[in-house]
Design a protein around this motif. Structure first.
Motif, PDB file in Angstrom:
ATOM      1  N   SER A   1      65.622  25.912  24.852  1.00  0.00           N
ATOM      2  CA  SER A   1      64.656  26.197  23.808  1.00  0.00           C
ATOM      3  C   SER A   1      64.357  27.696  23.819  1.00  0.00           C
ATOM      4  CB  SER A   1      63.375  25.388  24.028  1.00  0.00           C
ATOM      5  OG  SER A   1      62.790  25.727  25.280  1.00  0.00           O
ATOM      6  N   GLY A   2      63.646  28.160  22.809  1.00  0.00           N
ATOM      7  CA  GLY A   2      63.332  29.582  22.747  1.00  0.00           C
ATOM      8  C   GLY A   2      62.088  29.834  21.930  1.00  0.00           C
ATOM      9  N   THR A   3      61.353  30.878  22.298  1.00  0.00           N
ATOM     10  CA  THR A   3      60.107  31.210  21.625  1.00  0.00           C
ATOM     11  C   THR A   3      60.351  32.200  20.495  1.00  0.00           C
ATOM     12  OG1 THR A   3      58.809  30.850  23.632  1.00  0.00           O
ATOM     13  CG2 THR A   3      57.793  32.166  21.889  1.00  0.00           C
ATOM     14  N   TYR A   4      59.901  31.848  19.304  1.00  0.00           N
ATOM     15  CA  TYR A   4      59.966  32.715  18.135  1.00  0.00           C
ATOM     16  C   TYR A   4      58.616  33.399  17.922  1.00  0.00           C
ATOM     17  CZ  TYR A   4      64.399  30.929  16.207  1.00  0.00           C
ATOM     18  OH  TYR A   4      65.715  30.610  15.986  1.00  0.00           O
ATOM     19  N   GLY A   5      58.664  34.660  17.533  1.00  0.00           N
ATOM     20  CA  GLY A   5      57.491  35.330  17.022  1.00  0.00           C
ATOM     21  C   GLY A   5      57.524  35.260  15.503  1.00  0.00           C
ATOM     22  N   ALA A   6      56.356  35.259  14.862  1.00  0.00           N
ATOM     23  CA  ALA A   6      56.287  35.193  13.399  1.00  0.00           C
ATOM     24  C   ALA A   6      55.222  36.165  12.907  1.00  0.00           C
ATOM     25  CB  ALA A   6      55.976  33.772  12.929  1.00  0.00           C
ATOM     26  N   LYS A   7      55.541  36.890  11.846  1.00  0.00           N
ATOM     27  CA  LYS A   7      54.618  37.885  11.316  1.00  0.00           C
ATOM     28  C   LYS A   7      54.620  37.869   9.792  1.00  0.00           C
ATOM     29  CE  LYS A   7      55.502  40.959  15.281  1.00  0.00           C
ATOM     30  NZ  LYS A   7      54.158  40.935  15.890  1.00  0.00           N
ATOM     31  N   VAL A   8      53.493  38.278   9.229  1.00  0.00           N
ATOM     32  CA  VAL A   8      53.372  38.518   7.793  1.00  0.00           C
ATOM     33  C   VAL A   8      53.277  40.019   7.602  1.00  0.00           C
ATOM     34  CG1 VAL A   8      52.032  38.103   5.700  1.00  0.00           C
ATOM     35  CG2 VAL A   8      52.123  36.360   7.488  1.00  0.00           C
ATOM     36  N   ARG A   9      54.153  40.597   6.800  1.00  0.00           N
ATOM     37  CA  ARG A   9      54.128  42.043   6.566  1.00  0.00           C
ATOM     38  C   ARG A   9      53.818  42.357   5.112  1.00  0.00           C
ATOM     39  NH1 ARG A   9      59.138  44.372  10.309  1.00  0.00           N
ATOM     40  NH2 ARG A   9      58.002  44.166  12.305  1.00  0.00           N
ATOM     41  N   MET A  10      53.068  43.423   4.905  1.00  0.00           N
ATOM     42  CA  MET A  10      52.789  43.925   3.561  1.00  0.00           C
ATOM     43  C   MET A  10      53.981  44.724   3.060  1.00  0.00           C
ATOM     44  SD  MET A  10      50.006  43.077   2.085  1.00  0.00           S
ATOM     45  CE  MET A  10      50.361  44.272   0.810  1.00  0.00           C
ATOM     46  N   LYS A  11      54.307  44.540   1.791  1.00  0.00           N
ATOM     47  CA  LYS A  11      55.370  45.313   1.181  1.00  0.00           C
ATOM     48  C   LYS A  11      55.079  46.808   1.301  1.00  0.00           C
ATOM     49  CE  LYS A  11      58.927  46.024  -1.619  1.00  0.00           C
ATOM     50  NZ  LYS A  11      60.316  45.703  -1.242  1.00  0.00           N
TER      51      LYS A  11
END
Length: 289
Positions: free
Chosen positions: A256-266
């Motif tokens: 298994s593996g850990t994902y990071g997730a982000k929301v970025r502004m244009k």
């Protein structure tokens, strides 16, 4: 437009090639709106009992091959069209909401949308998202996010693979020149499985011309697990109210593996809001498939 052909053979259920032929001239070029193909009730790709039971199934006596779904006894033409999608997707959204609970985040339409879009499978053999692995403005993606899979919806809800948050301009922090981002909760991808992630947010009402005006342009970013050297996957950045990424990092991994997730502004700008709103509702969901 969707073809059903043999009702209990899922491989015969495909997007008709006449579908989406006007996308390059109307609205957002290259995109299928809404983004879901319906209906879909299979539990997995090999389920021989999947599909929808229609009132009339063709027999050899009416001129069609036995087993084809047809409009009616007096009309042996194969069943196909677009009018199935809206009620089927609405039904799935309502069932997901009731399954999870009326006091859950699924109260919000964008949470339902993110979950349903993440819990889809390729319905046209041309790529899991549009014609590839993410939204893009170039090709005419006939099946959008794909076909809703109720088993994936259930597993996504059971495993709490979603989050809902209301963001303000102060929520975003600098991530370098021309970059501002908000960090979503990390999640664990399963060994040997792919990840399909969807980000949905609020949008202004459609104009009379049919195009959607959204003042907020967000990007979805996934940080891959160490198995893939923490590579960065960033969506194409359409001026739309949804972004999707299909990632195959762990497909060949026994771990298994850990994902990071982000929301970025244009372009790292400030967060514009629609009308009198004081925050931007954002929903993120992912499935393992």
């Amino acid at each position: 437009m969707y073809n059903y052909d043999t009702w209990n053979v899922m491989s015969s259920h495909r997007v008709n090639m006449a579908s989406s032929t006007v996308n390059n001239t109307i609205g957002n070029p290259g995109q299928e709106l809404p983004h879901l193909v319906g209906p879909g009730s299979r539990s997995n790709a090999a389920a021989s009992s999947g599909g929808i039971h229609f009132v009339n199934i063709a027999s050899t006596s009416n001129g069609m091959a036995s087993g084809f779904a047809v409009y009616g006894a007096s009309d042996p033409a194969p069943l196909r069209g677009t009018s199935f999608a809206s009620p089927a997707v609405l039904s799935t959204a309502i069932q997901a909401y009731l399954y999870e609970g009326v006091f859950s985040s699924l109260y919000y339409p964008i949470a339902k949308k993110a979950i349903l879009m993440a819990a889809t499978r390729d319905a046209n053999g041309d790529g899991q998202v549009m014609t590839g692995t993410e939204w893009t403005a170039t090709p005419d993606g006939k099946d959008g996010a794909g076909q809703v899979d109720l088993a994936l919806v259930t597993s996504t809800l059971d495993s709490n693979r979603y989050t809902y948050v209301e963001l303000t301009n102060a929520s975003f922090v600098s991530c370098g020149a021309g970059c501002r981002e908000y960090t979503l909760p990390s999640f664990t991808g399963l060994p040997g499985k792919n990840v399909k992630a969807a980000l949905a947010w609020n949008a202004c009402a459609a104009t009379r011309t049919g195009s959607v005006t959204s003042p907020t342009d967000l990007d979805l970013v996934l940080i891959q697990p160490a198995w893939c050297l923490n590579g960065v996957r960033q969506s194409t950045s359409l001026n739309n109210n949804v972004e999707m990424i299909y990632d195959t990092c762990l497909a060949g991994s026994p771990y298994s593996g850990t994902y990071g997730a982000k929301v970025r502004m244009k372009n790292g700008g400030s967060l514009p809001l629609c009308g009198s709103e004081t925050s931007e509702p954002v929903a993120f969901a992912w499935s393992s498939q």
